[in-house]
Scaffold this active site. Structure first.
Site, mmCIF file in Angstrom:
data_model
loop_
_atom_site.group_PDB
_atom_site.id
_atom_site.type_symbol
_atom_site.label_atom_id
_atom_site.label_comp_id
_atom_site.label_asym_id
_atom_site.label_seq_id
_atom_site.Cartn_x
_atom_site.Cartn_y
_atom_site.Cartn_z
ATOM 1 N N SER A 186 0.841 -1.185 0.126
ATOM 2 C CA SER A 186 0.056 0.047 -0.038
ATOM 3 C C SER A 186 0.967 1.306 0.003
ATOM 4 O O SER A 186 0.273 2.282 -0.376
ATOM 5 C CB SER A 186 -0.940 -0.070 1.277
ATOM 6 N N TYR A 229 -4.433 1.028 3.240
ATOM 7 C CA TYR A 229 -5.305 -0.072 2.743
ATOM 8 C C TYR A 229 -6.352 -0.460 3.936
ATOM 9 O O TYR A 229 -7.162 -0.799 4.049
ATOM 10 C CB TYR A 229 -4.508 -1.221 2.483
ATOM 11 N N GLY A 230 -5.639 -0.269 5.280
ATOM 12 C CA GLY A 230 -6.181 -0.721 6.576
ATOM 13 C C GLY A 230 -7.359 -0.331 6.717
ATOM 14 O O GLY A 230 -8.351 -1.175 7.273
ATOM 15 N N CYS A 278 2.410 -6.965 1.778
ATOM 16 C CA CYS A 278 1.578 -6.299 2.725
ATOM 17 C C CYS A 278 0.465 -7.464 3.277
ATOM 18 O O CYS A 278 0.088 -8.114 2.406
ATOM 19 C CB CYS A 278 0.900 -5.411 1.790
ATOM 20 N N ASN A 279 0.416 -7.159 4.442
ATOM 21 C CA ASN A 279 -0.546 -8.308 5.196
ATOM 22 C C ASN A 279 -1.973 -7.971 4.775
ATOM 23 O O ASN A 279 -2.860 -8.896 4.631
ATOM 24 C CB ASN A 279 -0.058 -8.297 6.821
ATOM 25 N N THR A 280 -2.400 -6.669 4.796
ATOM 26 C CA THR A 280 -3.862 -6.412 4.592
ATOM 27 C C THR A 280 -4.163 -6.691 3.180
ATOM 28 O O THR A 280 -5.372 -7.319 2.755
ATOM 29 C CB THR A 280 -3.926 -4.708 4.823
ATOM 30 N N CYS A 338 2.132 -6.175 10.313
ATOM 31 C CA CYS A 338 2.256 -4.987 9.067
ATOM 32 C C CYS A 338 3.562 -4.425 8.574
ATOM 33 O O CYS A 338 4.249 -4.337 9.521
ATOM 34 C CB CYS A 338 1.373 -3.779 9.551
ATOM 35 N N THR A 339 3.525 -4.605 7.262
ATOM 36 C CA THR A 339 5.007 -4.451 6.791
ATOM 37 C C THR A 339 5.681 -3.150 6.837
ATOM 38 O O THR A 339 6.987 -2.739 7.179
ATOM 39 C CB THR A 339 5.092 -4.594 5.160
HETATM 40 N N1 DGL Z 1 1.929 -2.524 4.865
HETATM 41 C C1 DGL Z 1 0.747 -2.995 5.206
HETATM 42 C C2 DGL Z 1 0.398 -4.120 5.640
HETATM 43 O O1 DGL Z 1 1.257 -5.083 5.987
HETATM 44 C C3 DGL Z 1 -0.647 -1.821 4.874
HETATM 45 C C4 DGL Z 1 -0.743 -0.841 5.738
HETATM 46 C C5 DGL Z 1 -1.980 0.028 5.200
HETATM 47 O O2 DGL Z 1 -1.931 0.463 4.111
HETATM 48 O O3 DGL Z 1 -2.936 -0.046 5.948
HETATM 49 O O4 DGL Z 1 -0.550 -4.430 6.318
#
Ligand code: DGL
Length: 267
Positions: free
Chosen positions: A12, A43-44, A74-76, A185-186
């Site tokens: 994101s 993205y969250g 990205c986990n999300t 979250c990365t």
């Molecule tokens: N870096 C992202 C993750 O690993 C997303 C963060 C976001 O945009 O909310 O979830």
């Protein structure tokens, strides 16, 4: 016949650079293409459908640039879109990532683990399935962290506000006995030095960046055997403003980088 490939990586925003560091370390000869979707961050708090549409656009762009393997750093986005990407691009290795529940469950001595992640990740069916599979008898406390991603996007890794937010999000977890914190979250590994200053030295921090890089290495080895590594270059793209992106991505990557704006159809 062998052909040169490239690894496409997206997030994101700038957070996925924490994963890109690990990828570059173990795959020094690969051509890497990174896209920060900073025009759409965070993205969250977005709907799964929105994140899926963005993930498809970014993956399409990366494939057009020559990527033959994709890392969703990205986990999300993994929670919202990995399935759709794997259905649509079923010839490509697509590597996603999830909060490190399994290693944290192994690491905890108190039997209580805290997960810091976006609300999108914590509310996803994929995360529920992960807990179901690996939590066992360990108590898992979840903590959504609105605001942290935005701080990292601005390059604020040591600000007073960052300190306050981290204290506010972690204190209830420690009050309930957590001795292990998952950085789910990365973006958060970039805050790890500050988190280390705030939390006790006894607390274990875990994230999945290194494991994702190893998994990628193994997948390209087994699924793309005819392939040769690219030219060891690293390219950076953003859907946001190029000037702040250049400054912040250079700082997080550790050297001066050139950042290009995504072509209009992908913005
Ligand atoms: N870096 C992202 C993750 O690993 C997303 C963060 C976001 O945009 O909310 O979830």
């Amino acid at each position: 016949m062998s052909r040169a490939g490239a690894i496409g990586v997206f997030d994101s925003g700038v957070g996925g650079l924490s994963v890109l560091h690990h990828i570059r370390q173990i795959l020094p000869n690969e051509r890497l293409i990174y896209v920060a979707d900073s025009g759409h961050v965070p993205y969250g708090d977005k709907s799964p459908a929105y994140i899926e549409a963005r993930s498809i656009a970014l993956t399409q762009f990366l494939i057009e640039q020559g990527a033959d393997a994709i890392v969703i750093a990205c986990n999300t986005a993994t929670a919202a879109a990995a399935h759709a990407l794997r259905v649509k691009y079923n010839k490509l290795p697509i590597i996603g990532m999830e909060p490190a529940v399994k290693p944290a469950v192994t690491a905890t001595k108190s039997g209580v683990v805290g997960v810091l992640a976006t609300v999108g990740t914590l509310e996803s069916a994929r995360f529920a399935a992960l807990l179901e599979r690996y939590a066992g008898h360990v108590k898992i406390l979840t903590q959504g962290c609105p605001g942290l991603v935005e701080l990292v996007e601005r390059g604020e890794l040591h600000s007073v506000q960052a300190r306050h937010l981290i204290e506010r999000y972690t204190a209830p977890l420690f009050a309930q006995g957590a001795d292990t914190l998952i950085l789910g979250c990365t973006h958060y590994p970039f805050l790890a030095p500050l988190i280390r200053e705030i939390v006790s030295a006894e607390i274990t921090l875990v994230d999945t960046g290194a494991a994702v890089a190893r998994h990628l290495q193994q997948r390209i080895h087994t699924e793309l055997p005819a392939r040769v590594a690219g030219d060891a270059s690293t390219q950076f793209f953003t859907s946001g403003d190029v000037e702040p992106a250049t400054r912040i991505m250079s700082a997080l990557w550790g050297e001066s980088v050139v950042v290009q704006v995504l072509p209009t159809p992908f913005l």
